[in-house]
Design an enzyme around this catalytic site. Sequence first.
Site, PDB file in Angstrom:
ATOM      1  N   THR A  76       0.860  -1.190   0.000  1.00 39.49           N
ATOM      2  CA  THR A  76       0.000   0.000   0.000  1.00 39.49           C
ATOM      3  C   THR A  76       0.897   1.242   0.000  1.00 39.49           C
ATOM      4  O   THR A  76       1.667   1.449   0.935  1.00 39.49           O
ATOM      5  CB  THR A  76      -0.898  -0.001   1.257  1.00 39.49           C
ATOM      6  OG1 THR A  76      -1.659  -1.208   1.252  1.00 39.49           O
ATOM      7  CG2 THR A  76      -1.821   1.200   1.285  1.00 39.49           C
ATOM      8  N   GLU A  88      -3.392  -4.547  -2.715  1.00 41.74           N
ATOM      9  CA  GLU A  88      -3.960  -5.778  -2.167  1.00 41.74           C
ATOM     10  C   GLU A  88      -5.090  -5.459  -1.192  1.00 41.74           C
ATOM     11  O   GLU A  88      -5.030  -4.468  -0.473  1.00 41.74           O
ATOM     12  CB  GLU A  88      -2.842  -6.549  -1.442  1.00 41.74           C
ATOM     13  CG  GLU A  88      -3.279  -7.833  -0.799  1.00 41.74           C
ATOM     14  CD  GLU A  88      -3.978  -8.761  -1.798  1.00 41.74           C
ATOM     15  OE1 GLU A  88      -3.385  -9.099  -2.837  1.00 41.74           O
ATOM     16  OE2 GLU A  88      -5.140  -9.138  -1.526  1.00 41.74           O
ATOM     17  N   ARG A  97      -7.853  -9.768   3.772  1.00 38.05           N
ATOM     18  CA  ARG A  97      -8.000  -9.530   5.210  1.00 38.05           C
ATOM     19  C   ARG A  97      -7.242 -10.608   5.950  1.00 38.05           C
ATOM     20  O   ARG A  97      -7.333 -11.785   5.582  1.00 38.05           O
ATOM     21  CB  ARG A  97      -9.474  -9.616   5.623  1.00 38.05           C
ATOM     22  CG  ARG A  97     -10.356  -8.568   4.995  1.00 38.05           C
ATOM     23  CD  ARG A  97     -11.806  -8.965   5.082  1.00 38.05           C
ATOM     24  NE  ARG A  97     -12.063 -10.215   4.363  1.00 38.05           N
ATOM     25  CZ  ARG A  97     -13.209 -10.866   4.355  1.00 38.05           C
ATOM     26  NH1 ARG A  97     -14.228 -10.406   5.034  1.00 38.05           N
ATOM     27  NH2 ARG A  97     -13.365 -11.980   3.676  1.00 38.05           N
ATOM     28  N   CYS A 110      -3.221  -2.158   9.038  1.00 38.26           N
ATOM     29  CA  CYS A 110      -3.651  -1.401   7.852  1.00 38.26           C
ATOM     30  C   CYS A 110      -4.520  -0.187   8.158  1.00 38.26           C
ATOM     31  O   CYS A 110      -4.121   0.939   7.865  1.00 38.26           O
ATOM     32  CB  CYS A 110      -4.379  -2.336   6.897  1.00 38.26           C
ATOM     33  SG  CYS A 110      -3.265  -3.547   6.181  1.00 38.26           S
TER      34      CYS A 110
HETATM   35  N1  LIG Z   1      -1.606  -7.308   6.263  1.00 38.02           N
HETATM   36  C1  LIG Z   1      -2.682  -7.016   5.568  1.00 38.02           C
HETATM   37  O1  LIG Z   1      -3.784  -7.431   5.917  1.00 38.02           O
HETATM   38  C2  LIG Z   1      -2.589  -6.188   4.323  1.00 38.02           C
HETATM   39  C3  LIG Z   1      -3.678  -6.158   3.440  1.00 38.02           C
HETATM   40  C4  LIG Z   1      -3.568  -5.388   2.292  1.00 38.02           C
HETATM   41  C5  LIG Z   1      -2.422  -4.660   2.035  1.00 38.02           C
HETATM   42  N2  LIG Z   1      -1.391  -4.692   2.926  1.00 38.02           N
HETATM   43  C6  LIG Z   1      -0.183  -3.943   2.600  1.00 38.02           C
HETATM   44  O2  LIG Z   1       0.771  -4.858   2.057  1.00 38.02           O
HETATM   45  C7  LIG Z   1       2.100  -4.512   2.484  1.00 38.02           C
HETATM   46  C8  LIG Z   1       2.729  -5.655   3.235  1.00 38.02           C
HETATM   47  O3  LIG Z   1       1.981  -5.896   4.406  1.00 38.02           O
HETATM   48  P1  LIG Z   1       2.228  -7.181   5.322  1.00 38.02           P
HETATM   49  O4  LIG Z   1       1.220  -7.130   6.407  1.00 38.02           O
HETATM   50  O5  LIG Z   1       2.325  -8.387   4.474  1.00 38.02           O
HETATM   51  O6  LIG Z   1       3.682  -6.833   5.895  1.00 38.02           O
HETATM   52  P2  LIG Z   1       4.621  -7.738   6.810  1.00 38.02           P
HETATM   53  O7  LIG Z   1       5.302  -6.807   7.733  1.00 38.02           O
HETATM   54  O8  LIG Z   1       3.840  -8.881   7.380  1.00 38.02           O
HETATM   55  O9  LIG Z   1       5.671  -8.344   5.788  1.00 38.02           O
HETATM   56  C9  LIG Z   1       6.636  -7.610   5.120  1.00 38.02           C
HETATM   57  C10 LIG Z   1       7.788  -8.541   4.783  1.00 38.02           C
HETATM   58  O10 LIG Z   1       8.699  -7.861   3.932  1.00 38.02           O
HETATM   59  C11 LIG Z   1      10.025  -8.267   4.286  1.00 38.02           C
HETATM   60  N3  LIG Z   1      10.982  -7.313   3.737  1.00 38.02           N
HETATM   61  C12 LIG Z   1      11.286  -6.070   4.185  1.00 38.02           C
HETATM   62  N4  LIG Z   1      12.205  -5.496   3.385  1.00 38.02           N
HETATM   63  C13 LIG Z   1      12.486  -6.395   2.397  1.00 38.02           C
HETATM   64  C14 LIG Z   1      13.336  -6.386   1.258  1.00 38.02           C
HETATM   65  N5  LIG Z   1      14.096  -5.353   0.965  1.00 38.02           N
HETATM   66  N6  LIG Z   1      13.371  -7.486   0.473  1.00 38.02           N
HETATM   67  C15 LIG Z   1      12.598  -8.567   0.756  1.00 38.02           C
HETATM   68  N7  LIG Z   1      11.774  -8.619   1.811  1.00 38.02           N
HETATM   69  C16 LIG Z   1      11.702  -7.546   2.630  1.00 38.02           C
HETATM   70  C17 LIG Z   1       9.975  -8.346   5.790  1.00 38.02           C
HETATM   71  O11 LIG Z   1      11.040  -9.103   6.317  1.00 38.02           O
HETATM   72  C18 LIG Z   1       8.596  -8.993   6.002  1.00 38.02           C
HETATM   73  O12 LIG Z   1       8.686 -10.395   6.016  1.00 38.02           O
HETATM   74  C19 LIG Z   1       1.932  -3.223   3.282  1.00 38.02           C
HETATM   75  O13 LIG Z   1       2.099  -2.123   2.434  1.00 38.02           O
HETATM   76  C20 LIG Z   1       0.500  -3.293   3.768  1.00 38.02           C
HETATM   77  O14 LIG Z   1      -0.039  -2.015   4.043  1.00 38.02           O
HETATM   78  C21 LIG Z   1      -1.437  -5.455   4.029  1.00 38.02           C
END
Ligand SMILES: NC(=O)c1ccc[n+]([C@@H]2O[C@H](COP(=O)([O-])OP(=O)(O)OC[C@H]3O[C@@H](n4cnc5c(N)ncnc54)[C@H](O)[C@@H]3O)[C@@H](O)[C@H]2O)c1
Length: 435
Positions: free
Chosen positions: A121, A151, A154, A260
Amino acid sequence: MKVAVLGTGYVGLSTGVCLAEIGHEVVCIDVDKRKIDTLKQGKSPIYEPGLEELLVHNSSEGRLAFTTSHQQGLSEAEIIIIAVGTPQSDDGQADLSFLEQAAKDLAGHIVRDCIVVIKSTVPVGTNEYVKQLLLGQLKNNCEIKLVSNPEFLRQGSAIQDTLKADRIIIGSDDEGASEKIQEMYRPLDVPLLLTDVRSAEMIKYASNAFLATKISFINGIANLCEAVGADVEDVAKGMGCDKRIGAAFLKAGIGYGGSCFPKDVKALLHTSRKQGIPFSLLEETIAINDHQQELLVGKALKRFGELKGKKIAMLGLSFKPETDDMREAPSIKIAQSLTAAGARVAAYDPVAASNAREIIGDVITYADSAMEAAKDADALFIVTEWEEFKQLNVAALLDVMKQRIIFDGRNCLDEVLLQASGRIEYYPVGRPAVI
Ligand SMILES: NC(=O)c1ccc[n+]([C@@H]2O[C@H](COP(=O)([O-])OP(=O)(O)OC[C@H]3O[C@@H](n4cnc5c(N)ncnc54)[C@H](O)[C@@H]3O)[C@@H](O)[C@H]2O)c1
């Protein structure tokens, strides 16, 4: 298609596993070695229903691999999906440092023409910014196209939400790149909405801010219901029957949390301020939510006068059911307020206790069951609406408590059953208390 996914968090891992499930060859890359080691053993580092089965199945079929090596993970990728975190900065805007690092990592290791998809996001304009970053640092002479693909999954139903999404947004200014991403998703048979990059970026923030506002709206109504003697559950039902309103996200309670809604509403507000376009509705959404998270402690203080020496059993720690995620969980503030007021807190959560301990620490104790947490408690707080709590044997629970008092932050105990449980004080949200 050969796909690489950067970041194996809730979004990256769910996406990678589901793309493998529909036949693509997927390599997931993460900088966290512990996570990658766990994944290589066929175990999911996060609790997400159905994820581990797909992880094991697709790994054994040879369609899904995990690595910390960008060189290895990117060597054959036609499509690279970035799903790293974009947390909140101190001033409310999205912190893009993980994304910037991911772009640098990519620039050093991309060896063939490819499409880079930003699934994280990100504020409007970020895709263009990342494209410039990438182009400025590319080590090899390759053609890179950027696609915005926010994305909407949920946590707690991430796999189902990915396989059966309401829509997939594809934002691109390049027809060929857009077509390729459409082709990647086609086996899912989900409606695709094609738009430009900036609109795609905005759709994500607009959606999350709208949902958060819907929650704060019904919570505002709940507080009014309490004052005037109405029942917010019936009010929400009555409102939700209207197709123009819809029944979803009209559940009154102690507010939204998670990784989020809180950060995305604040980031959108930051964007509006930066553009000089007032959006005070979002400020109110945040203010109502902050107030809601203090609701149970306020009610308990009103009931007891003071909380010093009282034992409070807290049921639920994760920010919502079916996840072990503690990011911005209301339980954190509640535990802190209770302990600051001198209460002893015993908490129980079906899966989030160890993550909670890392954040809340040992100022509270962690029980292995609802019954254990409730033993000798002066009051019970219901903080997360796990299905397990809806099925509680309330009569047995009340019997082990010191005082038969329940503050239900999620309106999840059946009132009829409660009334059959003998003497009780029950304080729900936005409905008449049972005293
Ligand atoms: N969690 C949700 O429900 C959700 C839903 C929709 C959108 N999003 C969005 O999606 C994105 C990710 O969210 P998330 O909850 O999966 O995050 P998260 O924190 O669970 O996972 C992020 C991952 O990225 C890895 N990472 C960081 N830097 C990196 C790099 N340079 N190379 C490779 N890996 C790297 C971290 O180690 C971690 O495992 C965010 O922008 C969030 O706002 C999340």
